[in-house]
Design an enzyme around this catalytic site. Structure first.
Site, PDB file in Angstrom:
ATOM      1  CB  THR A  73      -0.923  -0.012   1.238  1.00  0.00           C
ATOM      2  OG1 THR A  73      -1.776  -1.159   1.147  1.00  0.00           O
ATOM      3  CG2 THR A  73      -1.768   1.251   1.318  1.00  0.00           C
ATOM      4  CD  GLN A 165      -2.006 -10.834  -4.527  1.00  0.00           C
ATOM      5  OE1 GLN A 165      -1.578 -11.984  -4.497  1.00  0.00           O
ATOM      6  NE2 GLN A 165      -2.605 -10.283  -3.481  1.00  0.00           N
ATOM      7  CB  SER A 185       3.318  -6.697  -0.415  1.00  0.00           C
ATOM      8  OG  SER A 185       2.894  -6.954   0.904  1.00  0.00           O
ATOM      9  CB  ALA A 186       7.404  -8.940   3.014  1.00  0.00           C
ATOM     10  CG  HIS A 187       1.459  -9.516   3.768  1.00  0.00           C
ATOM     11  ND1 HIS A 187       0.149  -9.904   3.751  1.00  0.00           N
ATOM     12  CD2 HIS A 187       1.472  -8.248   3.309  1.00  0.00           C
ATOM     13  CE1 HIS A 187      -0.607  -8.906   3.303  1.00  0.00           C
ATOM     14  NE2 HIS A 187       0.180  -7.881   3.023  1.00  0.00           N
ATOM     15  CB  THR A 223      14.809   3.796  12.478  1.00  0.00           C
ATOM     16  OG1 THR A 223      15.427   4.971  12.990  1.00  0.00           O
ATOM     17  CG2 THR A 223      15.697   2.588  12.743  1.00  0.00           C
ATOM     18  CB  CYS A 300     -12.626  -8.619   3.223  1.00  0.00           C
ATOM     19  SG  CYS A 300     -12.700  -9.988   2.126  1.00  0.00           S
TER      20      CYS A 300
END
Ligand code: PLP
Length: 363
Positions: A73, A165, A185-187, A223, A300
């Site tokens: 984001t 994605q 994005s890492a997750h 940081t 969601c």
């Protein structure tokens, strides 16, 4: 052996890879501020440098082109800021659409593929930036981004690509795509939540709205999240081989529902599938009770399911869209997970519609 609970919502968040967990714990235990010149500081800096190389390596970028952020984001917001006239695809993630609410939206066809003719027409008005995602979070449909770049370049526009994605699932190459900005994005690839990156092609302009420190080569003050970044790096390296479509293909061959975007190139892990006559929320809850996690509608983020803007943009009618769920596999998905999903789906379908779907499609 399959786990007691089957997780098939990797496009929301992929479980943390063990190598990423190790890297996070190690960095947290070591501590240190990467801007400090003493030994603990230098060790923290070394962790950042290593992760920067690992993340750059995943997408064929230079380490110096990687700016670590708090996630996809923030990377999208950062890339889209301060450009003037912007064109975006109609199926972008909310973090793109809301970052540039005045942007003109490019339509997609029934398979969710960008309408390149409209792009070409709108490029005549010389926008400053075009933003098109590499793979859609709901359908997995892969956009012709290299072609978008070719058209945009001819019109003098910069290009941003949300590859959140796609990365870790299919090969992503900054130079091959030719984009100026790439969000990660890492997750989504087995790293921790709350960390990501904007890859900024050397020489591309970057407007920054936060001040306070020279971190990330003055591109993002504050940081760094050393532990999160270390986990991101480890996950990026571990996901270099991407995913294969075998499990997705197995489930699509075994379930009779309509697959949205089936006529387009898609990620190997994602199925957006309508179960005729059964609302998506009902499916998600029933499957959860049966020990299978999938999702309905888009991400969601507020915890409630709303009608999918992506399916609406594809022209999917309301009845079909309301019955669409997203099943997304990942690095730890095994055959037994798919079998459990198929059995749970079959039981639900039989219960709700009083009909047996076995044989509806060849398994
Ligand atoms: N872009 C896409 C395509 C996504 O699917 C997501 C997450 O759902 C994001 C951006 C946002 O990433 P993050 O959760 O790291 O902020």
């Amino acid at each position: 052996m399959a786990a007691a609970y089957t997780y098939l919502d990797h496009n929301a968040t992929s479980p943390l890879r063990p190598v990423a967990l190790d890297a996070v714990v190690e960095a947290l235990q070591a501590g240190g501020n990467p801007s400090s010149v003493h030994r603990p500081g230098r060790a923290a800096r070394a962790r950042l440098d290593k992760a920067r190389k690992q993340v750059a390596g995943l997408v064929g970028a230079l380490p110096s082109e990687v700016v670590f952020t708090s996630g996809g984001t923030e990377a999208n917001n950062m890339a889209l800021r301060g450009h003037g006239r912007v064109l975006v695809s109609a199926i972008e993630h909310e973090s793109v659409l809301r970052a540039v609410p005045d942007a003109e939206r490019l339509p997609v066809d029934g398979n969710g593929l960008l309408d390149l003719a409209t792009l070409e027409r709108l490029l005549a008005a010389r926008p400053a930036l075009v933003s098109v995602m590499l793979a859609n979070n709901e359908t997995g449909v892969i956009q012709p981004v290299a072609e978008v770049v070719r058209l945009a370049r001819a019109a003098g526009a910069l290009v941003h690509c949300d590859a959140v994605q796609a990365a870790g699932k299919v090969p992503v190459d900054l130079r091959g795509l030719g984009v100026d900005y790439l969000s990660l994005s890492a997750h989504k690839l087995g790293g921790p939540t709350g960390v990501g990156a904007l890859v900024v092609r050397a020489g591309a302009p970057l407007a920054t709205d936060r001040v306070g420190g020279g971190q990330e080569a003055w591109r993002r003050a504050g940081t760094e999240n050393v532990a999160g970044i270390a986990g991101f790096g480890a996950a990026a390296e571990a996901s270099r081989d991407g995913l294969t479509p075998a499990l997705r293909d197995r489930l699509e061959a075994s379930l009779p529902g309509k697959v949205h975007g089936a006529g387009a190139p898609r990620l190997p892990n994602t199925s957006c599938l309508s179960m005729p006559g059964v609302k998506a929320e009902t499916q998600v809850m029933a499957l959860d009770l049966a020990g299978v996690a999938v999702s309905a509608g888009s991400a969601c983020s507020s915890g409630k399911v709303s009608r999918s803007a992506v399916l609406a943009a594809m022209g999917v009618d309301i009845a079909d869209a309301e019955t669409a769920i997203r099943i997304s596999c990942g690095w730890n998905t095994v055959f037994e997970d798919i079998e459990r999903l198929i059995a749970a789906w079959q039981a639900l379908y039989t219960r709700v519609t009083y009909s047996d779907f076995s044989g509806a499609r060849a398994a």
